[in-house]
Design a protein around this motif. Structure first.
Motif, PDB file in Angstrom:
ATOM      1  N   HIS A  20       1.267  -1.498   0.819  1.00  0.00           N
ATOM      2  CA  HIS A  20      -0.070   0.127  -0.028  1.00  0.00           C
ATOM      3  C   HIS A  20       0.802   1.258  -0.173  1.00  0.00           C
ATOM      4  O   HIS A  20       2.116   1.085   0.118  1.00  0.00           O
ATOM      5  N   ALA A  21       0.122   2.638  -0.502  1.00  0.00           N
ATOM      6  CA  ALA A  21       1.378   4.014  -0.643  1.00  0.00           C
ATOM      7  C   ALA A  21      -0.290   4.746  -0.455  1.00  0.00           C
ATOM      8  O   ALA A  21      -1.072   4.692   0.306  1.00  0.00           O
ATOM      9  N   PRO A  29       2.494  12.725  -1.084  1.00  0.00           N
ATOM     10  CA  PRO A  29       3.672  12.611  -1.540  1.00  0.00           C
ATOM     11  C   PRO A  29       3.782  12.518   0.341  1.00  0.00           C
ATOM     12  O   PRO A  29       3.625  13.985   1.340  1.00  0.00           O
ATOM     13  N   LEU A  30       5.092  12.314   0.981  1.00  0.00           N
ATOM     14  CA  LEU A  30       5.351  12.337   2.293  1.00  0.00           C
ATOM     15  C   LEU A  30       6.607  13.905   2.638  1.00  0.00           C
ATOM     16  O   LEU A  30       5.949  14.304   3.605  1.00  0.00           O
ATOM     17  N   HIS A  31       6.708  14.319   1.133  1.00  0.00           N
ATOM     18  CA  HIS A  31       7.723  15.172   1.124  1.00  0.00           C
ATOM     19  C   HIS A  31       6.472  16.545   1.861  1.00  0.00           C
ATOM     20  O   HIS A  31       6.950  17.767   1.699  1.00  0.00           O
ATOM     21  N   ALA A  32       5.604  16.297   1.071  1.00  0.00           N
ATOM     22  CA  ALA A  32       4.388  17.777   1.026  1.00  0.00           C
ATOM     23  C   ALA A  32       3.743  18.392   2.320  1.00  0.00           C
ATOM     24  O   ALA A  32       3.761  17.331   2.791  1.00  0.00           O
ATOM     25  N   ASN A  33       3.814  19.411   2.460  1.00  0.00           N
ATOM     26  CA  ASN A  33       2.182  19.918   3.292  1.00  0.00           C
ATOM     27  C   ASN A  33       1.293  19.654   3.315  1.00  0.00           C
ATOM     28  O   ASN A  33       1.043  20.238   2.911  1.00  0.00           O
ATOM     29  N   TYR A  34       1.020  18.753   4.082  1.00  0.00           N
ATOM     30  CA  TYR A  34      -0.618  17.877   4.571  1.00  0.00           C
ATOM     31  C   TYR A  34      -0.624  18.024   5.900  1.00  0.00           C
ATOM     32  O   TYR A  34       0.754  17.824   7.184  1.00  0.00           O
ATOM     33  N   LYS A  79      -2.328   9.837  -5.123  1.00  0.00           N
ATOM     34  CA  LYS A  79      -1.448   8.540  -5.461  1.00  0.00           C
ATOM     35  C   LYS A  79      -2.796   7.472  -4.755  1.00  0.00           C
ATOM     36  O   LYS A  79      -3.093   7.382  -3.886  1.00  0.00           O
ATOM     37  N   ALA A  80      -2.753   6.330  -5.917  1.00  0.00           N
ATOM     38  CA  ALA A  80      -3.401   5.129  -5.650  1.00  0.00           C
ATOM     39  C   ALA A  80      -2.900   4.623  -4.677  1.00  0.00           C
ATOM     40  O   ALA A  80      -2.302   4.867  -3.945  1.00  0.00           O
ATOM     41  N   THR A  81      -3.664   3.747  -3.681  1.00  0.00           N
ATOM     42  CA  THR A  81      -3.370   3.701  -1.891  1.00  0.00           C
ATOM     43  C   THR A  81      -2.869   1.993  -2.435  1.00  0.00           C
ATOM     44  O   THR A  81      -2.249   1.687  -1.261  1.00  0.00           O
ATOM     45  N   GLY A  82      -3.563   1.142  -3.219  1.00  0.00           N
ATOM     46  CA  GLY A  82      -3.367   0.095  -3.376  1.00  0.00           C
ATOM     47  C   GLY A  82      -3.397  -0.484  -4.664  1.00  0.00           C
ATOM     48  O   GLY A  82      -3.823   0.037  -5.617  1.00  0.00           O
ATOM     49  N   LEU A  85      -5.194   5.362   7.117  1.00  0.00           N
ATOM     50  CA  LEU A  85      -3.778   6.381   6.187  1.00  0.00           C
ATOM     51  C   LEU A  85      -2.521   6.198   7.782  1.00  0.00           C
ATOM     52  O   LEU A  85      -2.075   6.816   7.149  1.00  0.00           O
ATOM     53  N   ARG A  86      -3.369   6.705   8.641  1.00  0.00           N
ATOM     54  CA  ARG A  86      -1.999   6.288   9.335  1.00  0.00           C
ATOM     55  C   ARG A  86      -1.299   5.071   9.226  1.00  0.00           C
ATOM     56  O   ARG A  86      -0.069   5.599   9.744  1.00  0.00           O
ATOM     57  N   ALA A  87      -1.148   3.962   9.555  1.00  0.00           N
ATOM     58  CA  ALA A  87      -0.987   2.812   8.655  1.00  0.00           C
ATOM     59  C   ALA A  87      -0.196   3.126   7.473  1.00  0.00           C
ATOM     60  O   ALA A  87       1.200   2.044   7.861  1.00  0.00           O
ATOM     61  N   TRP A  88      -0.784   3.415   6.458  1.00  0.00           N
ATOM     62  CA  TRP A  88      -0.101   3.605   5.435  1.00  0.00           C
ATOM     63  C   TRP A  88       1.103   4.219   5.773  1.00  0.00           C
ATOM     64  O   TRP A  88       2.177   4.356   4.916  1.00  0.00           O
ATOM     65  N   GLU A  89       1.159   5.647   6.049  1.00  0.00           N
ATOM     66  CA  GLU A  89       2.174   6.600   6.001  1.00  0.00           C
ATOM     67  C   GLU A  89       3.539   6.276   6.871  1.00  0.00           C
ATOM     68  O   GLU A  89       4.160   6.066   6.583  1.00  0.00           O
TER      69      GLU A  89
END
Length: 324
Positions: A172-173, A177-182, A214-217, A310-314
């Motif tokens: 999963h994803a 993007p992890l580098h984005a400000n979210y 992004k698609a998560t799966g 979402l927390r787990a994928w992150e």
């Protein structure tokens, strides 16, 4: 002659036993799928798709037993032995045939065992192949079996996913993007008032305009377009019968259309603030991604809280990123 040829193939194939303890679940399933392809000439990924769909609904419904073996395909006792068979645990292929049961002996041990992976998948394989081996006849076979267009659509698209990516589809994803400000928090069940009082069926992830989504799966695009509530939105059905609803997009990634196959990390669109009005309405709220999840159990569909996922994928993506 056809039955004799099939019996000879089965004898040869199953003369080499499958030792489940010496293999992973995925390798064991692939082994069985490939055997069925050899016997029937039906591509292995159709068996994988049916097996996955059956496993999904068994995990989501209380009226079906949990999956405890490699193969998730379920036949009820009456379906297996025949509706008028007085012996509900009958495993004699001859008497099962007399009572019009579906159960067959797939491993050559003289028994049609409803709890045996080889017998179960062989029984489904023989059912499908009785209609033919091409795509259209397989669709007819699946409709006659499930009597549900939605189910047939799921399985045929799952087959496409398995064909492209193989049998192990657990990755999963995170959708941004992890580098984005979210930022995001649990908002599932909160009150919403636009268009009438209703609850919020999802999690809002706030980010800047144009941040890639992004698609998560692994899945296929089931829906794409405008909705007066969600604006530009896209719906992806994953391999586990879960529908992922991503809304308020600024726009879609080029080439992403209904029917497109996606994998974890595939860019499908961009964060925006569309919705709450006719097509093209923008800016009625800060830019964010609405992320909703809905489960299908073969009968109905319902929403559930995506926040823990979402927390787990992150978290997992951050850990994997540090390893590189």
């Amino acid at each position: 002659m056809k039955k004799i040829a099939i019996c000879l193939i089965v004898f040869v194939i199953y003369s080499v036993p499958l030792t489940v303890s010496a293999t992973t679940d995925y390798e064991g399933r692939q082994h069985l799928y490939s055997k069925m392809e050899t016997i029937t000439q039906i591509p292995w990924y159709y068996f994988a798709a049916v097996d996955q769909y059956e496993r999904n609904i068994r995990n989501a419904r209380k009226d079906l037993p949990d999956t405890e073996t490699l193969i998730g395909i379920y036949f009820s006792p009456q379906q297996w032995v025949g509706p008028l068979n007085p012996d509900i645990i009958d495993n004699d292929p001859l008497s099962i045939e007399i009572f019009n049961g579906i159960g067959l002996d797939g491993n050559g041990d003289g028994k049609a065992d409803r709890t045996n992976d080889e017998d179960v998948i062989y029984t489904m394989a023989m059912y499908l192949s009785s209609y033919g081996t091409d795509k259209e006849n397989l669709k007819i076979a699946l409709w006659d079996y499930y009597k549900r267009d939605k189910t047939v659509n799921f399985i045929m698209n799952y087959a496409r996913i398995y064909e492209k990516y193989g049998v192990n589809l657990d990755k999963h994803a995170f959708p941004l993007p992890l580098h984005a400000n979210y930022s995001y928090r649990s908002t599932w069940g909160d009150r919403r008032g636009w268009g009438g009082l209703r609850i919020h069926e999802g999690t809002d992830l706030f980010a800047g305009y144009g941040v890639p989504v992004k698609a998560t799966g692994y899945g296929f695009v089931e829906m794409k377009g405008w909705n007066e509530y969600g604006g530009w939105r896209i719906g992806i059905r994953d391999i586990n019968n879960v529908y992922h609803y991503l809304a308020h997009l600024r726009g879609f990634e080029k080439g992403i259309d209904v029917g497109s196959i996606v994998e974890p990390g595939t860019i499908i669109g961009y964060v925006g603030s569309s919705g709450y009005g006719p097509p093209g309405t923008q800016g009625k709220f800060p830019p964010h991604l609405h992320y909703g999840m809905y489960k299908d159990n073969g009968i109905t569909e319902w929403s559930f809280d995506p926040y823990p996922y979402l927390r787990a994928w992150e978290r997992k993506e951050r850990i994997e990123r540090k390893k590189k």
